[in-house]
Design an enzyme around this catalytic site. Structure first.
Site, PDB file in Angstrom:
ATOM      1  N   GLY A 251       1.453  -0.863   0.081  1.00 23.64           N
ATOM      2  CA  GLY A 251       0.398   0.093  -0.031  1.00 23.64           C
ATOM      3  C   GLY A 251       1.004   1.363   0.045  1.00 23.64           C
ATOM      4  N   GLY A 254       2.516   1.234   3.463  1.00 19.01           N
ATOM      5  CA  GLY A 254       3.399  -0.309   3.830  1.00 19.01           C
ATOM      6  C   GLY A 254       2.636  -1.376   3.380  1.00 19.01           C
ATOM      7  N   MET A 318     -11.400  -9.537   1.045  1.00 15.63           N
ATOM      8  CA  MET A 318     -12.533  -9.392  -0.032  1.00 15.63           C
ATOM      9  C   MET A 318     -12.044 -10.601  -0.827  1.00 15.63           C
ATOM     10  SD  MET A 318     -14.430  -7.619   0.525  1.00 15.63           S
ATOM     11  CE  MET A 318     -15.650  -6.786  -1.124  1.00 15.63           C
ATOM     12  N   TYR A 320     -11.655 -11.917  -3.769  1.00 14.06           N
ATOM     13  CA  TYR A 320     -11.242 -11.796  -5.091  1.00 14.06           C
ATOM     14  C   TYR A 320     -10.273 -10.812  -5.789  1.00 14.06           C
ATOM     15  CZ  TYR A 320     -14.269 -15.303  -5.631  1.00 14.06           C
ATOM     16  OH  TYR A 320     -15.386 -16.391  -6.013  1.00 14.06           O
ATOM     17  N   ASP A 363      -7.890   8.791  -4.775  1.00 10.75           N
ATOM     18  CA  ASP A 363      -7.700   7.548  -4.871  1.00 10.75           C
ATOM     19  C   ASP A 363      -8.304   7.153  -4.890  1.00 10.75           C
ATOM     20  OD1 ASP A 363      -5.099   6.736  -5.811  1.00 10.75           O
ATOM     21  OD2 ASP A 363      -4.474   5.859  -3.573  1.00 10.75           O
TER      22      ASP A 363
END
EC number: 2.7.10.2
Length: 1123
Positions: A251, A254, A318, A320, A363
């Site tokens: 991310g 991190g 999540m 997928y 974003d």
């Protein structure tokens, strides 16, 4: 056996069997109930009885009696396990109502409030899905069979319910109306007191529906549990409660891991903060944002570990992963257009929620959305999210943002609002429609802003319905206030396909494409990149469907989202693509990228008028008002053209001349269509796309000129331009590879240098500002400022005016000489002559046009004679150096001197050539350029136009299309030659005459500005710019409002402008560079107004006002430099 079956379907006796129940009876006799191998939907449908709960029992009137909608497994904190259909009594709720304390026959405890419903509510029915969008209903029924249905409430109109029914592969929607007496009906002949009775009736007879209601669509997704505990604000978790598993990705601050919350045996996502980072505050702000938001399509925060590092943010997992990878790797047969629209609708719903809560995401992109079971999509990654306390949020200096998803005003000013999220949603919608393609393929991050500034927008993806593309374009409106709100976007998805389905629309679009394919022009015109090589790659991605590795150009090798996206995206074979162009053989399609220099030229020739308008790589407004075919355009038309509407030519404006302008031959922003087909967008959208050029509409007239341009020369930096000057906007498609060096390479008013130094414009400029930019020079600001004066009075004759201020001295003669070869406006015969000349390699001199007589517009015979003297003198000084090129170039009319660069350097920048020319030569070329401005427009229009377009990218393109590799390109593509300027001559005579005094001023200014013209960008330091700003402020303060004040202030302003233009390449951070360019632009505009002031305003207050504006722009420059 019969009795068992009757019980199965819920009937008391055989008389109770309806025709529908008989069907279920036959099925029940032939197969076991709820067998393991049956789909869940069918097993539930087999058990479903339309008469269930038609009669409420006495206990069902108890308001505290509820029924469970889903299974829930207790996991500590006094929670209670329940099973679907179980009845329970609610005792109370927690502080936020998300949990309720309930009692069942098995005990007492807490259960999620959204897992239960009052026993007498509609939610208890398997067929009632509550608030569901039209798109979601189509998705839920997409895997059903004939008779599958659901009843839903409109998300946009609460209280309005509809029946969605699937039949023969299509979903039909029927509104449930309420009569004046409160009864419900679909068909007015049959009215009912309750919704359950209505559904029961239509399960027995169609009565106006396409078929009977047979199979309720299953409720697939359980609602989100907001917080895993009913305890108040229990966010802090014990780190030992989490078992970390494998890494999922990285991310902003991190890394993200999959983990297990041992206490609940729950799979979670754990975002960690790098221990060596200083972004702790930002990291914790993200957690704070997530605590405040609760929506089914927003990733839910479960807890945090913030007592000691490493810090954790724990969110729901999540299955997928992120939407971007999911789209790129999915089975496109399964993830159909219906699913894509359903995903987009979910995201719009989430963003509508954020909009109402005054949050901005900042974003929003496919990589930051996550996919769960049953194509559930949730918006995630709130690292940049902010709670808005005002209309906009200003990011701190140095903040990083994904440029290709960021709105123009955010790039220029660091200002964000929910409208900037709307822009990003448009890009996200494009990502979804293309199954995860990288936006702006082939376009560098550094080029995006300039493209957007010129109203360039991405083309419509293959198979994308017109309505969806219109929504994208609405999201990409330059002015934030013109963009829709997320509430409007969500509503648009709800009503987008009222009369049809998206599947039908997609098939229709693909069918159109297939029809075009049969005609030999099935290829969708590629995105116009900004570099020579990427332009060729863009052509390849359309020509080589069997080579997916060629699909993505530069966009795949770059990090589109800065640190947020991997540097290399997976290869994307496109799903729906027509066969390759028949004119290209297999070897050509599979050529290495660097060898395919001329592929796009062949594509353009193949499609003729259907090629998309490329993004102009010159100054945003430099060539717009110089459209060659607008010779009869009025000043108002020119202004409209400069401000964003399509650059239609005069031919395009007249149906008799160009009927294709109204029947679909135009190309809006890169999307292409065949003549005669309906446009991609509704008429009102045409005003928003200014990249439709007259060069496309008038391409038929130039077909003969294109016949010799089958291949472009690789040596030409702008290899995407078809032959002929009419293709004005094709000229500036490419930029040099090395941006910092670009400024040095094209330092004097040329496209490359000026483009890298051109101020970014967060707002669309007025027509005048576009006009001003036509011949702007980076190295010679004074002439350009005078140029504005000239243009202000010569708006009606923009097509034939020259621009000495923007023309490099050594480039000027070339412009004049090339005027014969690139003046399509002068008529077809003239173009054919030019084509023949260039096709033959210009090996032999062509008949030169007669020299223009003395200027009828305002120059005396003496001044005209002086022109000739200077020209001959100049040509006598430079023949030795230009001897090689003169042998190959097509001769110009007698007046132009032979001041050109060395032969064999077609891509050489004008500033380099200028450097070779030397000081005296430059001065004389400058004088020539100024004199040429005043030549008679009726007779010297072509030469004037040669000066009019000094932009180098445009320069080599037209000529190189037909020349052999060894032939040098002359940077002149006189696109705006005025073949028939006689109607304008009358208008121009007084205006040119009025500027005679400024001509002499321009000469002296150019002489004094010669040294700055050669200033290298590296020699100007921060201190020099700051000293120059202080000098300008001092000049303003010392001078009064008298006329004499202008010269001193103007000189200081020009010095500052020159230094700024040279300094801009020294700025490393993209955001500051954008802002600095905008500040330079404001400075130039103010200086131009100041220079006009003595001639147009005699009052002191006007000058004072100009000074105040100038001081404002100077302060802005100073602030940015100090930053």
């Amino acid at each position: 056996m019969l009795e068992i079956c009757l019980k199965l379907v819920g009937c008391k006796s055989k008389k109770g069997l309806s025709s529908s129940s008989s069907c279920y009876l036959e099925e029940a006799l032939q197969r076991p109930v709820a067998s393991d191998f049956e789909p869940q939907g069918l097993s539930e449908a087999a058990r479903w009885n339309s008469k269930e709960n038609l009669l409420a029992g006495p206990s069902e009137n108890d308001p505290n009696l509820f029924v469970a909608l889903y299974d829930f497994v207790a996991s500590g904190d006094n929670t209670l396990s329940i099973t679907k259909g179980e009845k329970l009594r609610v005792l109370g709720y927690n502080h936020n109502g998300e949990w309720c304390e309930a009692q069942t026959k098995n005990g007492q405890g807490w259960v999620p409030s959204n897992y239960i419903t009052p026993v007498n509510s509609l939610e208890k029915h398997s067929w009632y899905h509550g608030p569901v969008s039209r798109n979601a209903a189509e998705y839920l029924l997409s895997s059903g069979i004939n008779g599958s249905f659901l009843v839903r409430e409109s998300e946009s109109s609460p209280g309005q319910r509809s029946i969605s029914l699937r039949y023969e592969g299509r979903v039909y929607h029927y509104r449930i109306n309420t009569a004046s007496d409160g009864k419900l009906y679909v068909s007015s002949e049959s009215r009912f007191n309750t919704l359950a009775e209505l559904v029961h009736h239509h399960s027995t007879v169609a009565d106006g529906l396409i078929t009977t209601l047979h199979y309720p669509a299953p409720k697939r997704n359980k609602p989100t549990i907001y917080g895993v505990s009913p305890n108040y604000d229990k966010w802090e978790m014990e780190r030992t409660d989490i078992t970390m598993k494998h890494k999922l990705g990285g991310g902003q601050y991190g890394e993200v891991y999959e983990g297990v919350w041992k206490k609940y045996s729950l799979t979670v996502a754990v975002k960690t903060l790098k221990e060596d980072t200083m972004e702790v505050e930002e990291f914790l702000k993200e957690a704070a944002v997530m605590k405040e938001i609760k929506h089914p399509n927003l990733v839910q925060l479960l807890g945090v570990c913030t007592r000691e590092p490493p810090f954790y943010i724990i969110t729901e997992f999540m299955t997928y992963g992120n939407l971007l990878d999911y789209l790129r790797e999915c089975n496109r047969q399964e993830v159909s257009a219906v699913v894509l629209l359903y995903m987009a609708t979910q995201i719009s719903s989430a963003m509508e929620y954020l909009e109402k809560k005054n949050f901005i995401h900042r974003d929003l992109a496919a990589r930051n959305c996550l996919v769960g079971e049953n194509h559930l999509v949730k918006v995630a990654d709130f690292g940049l999210s902010r709670l808005m306390t005002g209309d906009t949020y200003t990011a701190h200096a140095g903040a990083k943002f994904p440029i290709k998803w960021t709105a123009p005003e955010s790039l220029a000013y660091n200002k964000f609002s929910i409208k900037s999220d709307v822009w990003a949603f448009g890009v996200l919608l494009w990502e979804i429609a293309t199954y995860g393609m990288s936006p702006y393929p082939g376009i560098d991050l550094s080029q995006v802003y300039e493209l957007l500034e010129k109203d360039y927008r991405m083309e419509r993806p293959e198979g994308c319905p017109e309505k969806v593309y219109e929504l994208m374009r609405a999201c990409w409106q330059w002015n934030p206030s013109d963009r829709p709100s997320f509430a409007e976007i969500h509503q648009a998805f709800e009503t987008m396909f009222q009369e049809s389905s998206i599947s039908d629309e997609v098939e229709k679009e693909l069918g159109k494409r297939g029809t075009r394919g049969g005609a030999g022009s099935m290829l969708q015109a590629p995105e116009l990149p900004t570099k020579t090589r990427t332009c060729r790659r863009a052509a390849e991605q359309k020509d080589a469907p069997d080579t997916p590795e060629l699909l993505h150009t530069k966009g795949l090798g770059e990090s589109d989202a800065l640190d947020s996206e991997p540097a290399v995206s997976p290869l994307l074979p496109r799903k729906e693509r027509g066969p390759p162009d028949g004119s290209l053989n297999e070897d050509e399609r599979l050529l290495p990228r660097d060898r395919k220099t001329n592929l796009f030229s062949a594509l353009i020739k193949k499609k003729k008028k259907m090629a998309p308008t490329p993004p102009k790589r010159s100054s945003s407004f430099r060539e717009m008002d110089g459209q060659p075919d607008r010779r009869g355009a009025s000043e108002d038309d020119s202004r409209e053209l400069c401000n964003g509407p399509p650059a239609l030519t005069s031919d395009a404006a007249e149906p008799t001349k160009s009927p294709k302008a109204s029947n679909g031959a135009g190309v809006p922003n890169g999307a292409f269509r065949e003549p005669g087909n309906s446009g991609f967008r509704s008429p009102h959208m045409w005003k928003k796309s200014s990249t439709l050029t007259g060069s496309r509409l008038a391409a038929a007239e130039e077909e003969s000129g294109m016949s010799s341009s089958k291949r472009f020369l690789r040596s030409c930096s702008a290899s995407c331009m078809p032959h002929g000057a009419r293709d004005t906007e094709w000229r500036s498609v490419t930029l040099p590879r090395d941006l910092p060096s670009a400024g040095k390479q094209f330092d004097s008013s040329t496209f490359g240098g000026h483009k890298s130094e051109k101020p970014a414009l967060p707002r669309k400029r007025t027509s005048e500002s576009r006009s001003e930019q036509v011949a702007k020079s980076t190295a010679m600001p004074p002439p350009r400022l005078v140029k504005k004066n000239e243009e202000a009075a010569e708006e009606g004759f923009k097509d034939t005016e020259s621009s000495p201020g923007s023309s490099p001295p050594s480039l000027t003669p070339k412009l004049l000489r090339r005027q014969v070869t690139a003046s399509p406006s002068s008529g077809l015969s003239h173009k054919e002559e030019a084509t023949k000349g260039s096709a033959s390699g210009m090996g032999t001199p062509a008949t030169a046009e007669p020299a223009p007589p003395s200027n009828k517009v305002g120059l005396s015979k003496a001044s005209s004679e002086e022109m000739r003297v200077r020209r001959h003198k100049h040509s006598s000084e430079s023949p030795g150096r230009d001897k090689g090129r003169l042998a190959k170039l097509k001769p110009a009319p007698p007046p132009p001197p032979a001041c050109t660069g060395k032969a064999g350097k077609p891509a050489q920048s004008p500033s380099q050539e200028a450097g070779e020319a030397g000081g005296p030569t430059k001065t004389k070329c400058t004088s020539l350029a100024m004199d040429a401005v005043n030549t008679d427009p009726t007779k010297a229009g072509p030469p004037g136009e040669g000066l009019r377009k000094p932009v180098p990218p445009s320069v080599p393109k037209p000529q190189s299309t037909a020349k052999p590799p060894g032939t040098p390109t002359s940077p002149v593509s006189t696109p705006s030659t005025a073949p028939a300027p006689s109607p304008l001559a009358g208008d121009q005579q007084p205006s040119s005459a009025a500027f005679i005094p400024l001509i002499s001023t321009r000469v002296s200014l150019r002489k004094t500005r010669q040294p700055p013209e050669r200033i290298a960008s590296g020699t100007i330091t921060k201190g020099v710019v700051l000293d120059s700003t202080e000098a300008l402020c001092l000049a303003i303060s010392r001078n009064s409002e008298q006329m004499a004040s202008h010269s001193a202030v103007l000189e200081a302003g020009k010095n500052l402008y020159t230094f700024c233009v040279s300094y801009v390449d020294s700025i490393q951070q993209m955001r500051n560079k954008f802002a600095f360019r905008e500040a330079i632009n404001k400075l130039e505009s103010n200086l131009r107004e100041l220079q006009i002031c003595p001639a147009t305003a005699s009052s002191g207050p006007a000058a004072t006002q100009d000074f105040s504006k100038l001081l404002s722009s100077v302060k802005e420059i100073s602030d940015i430099v100090r930053r």
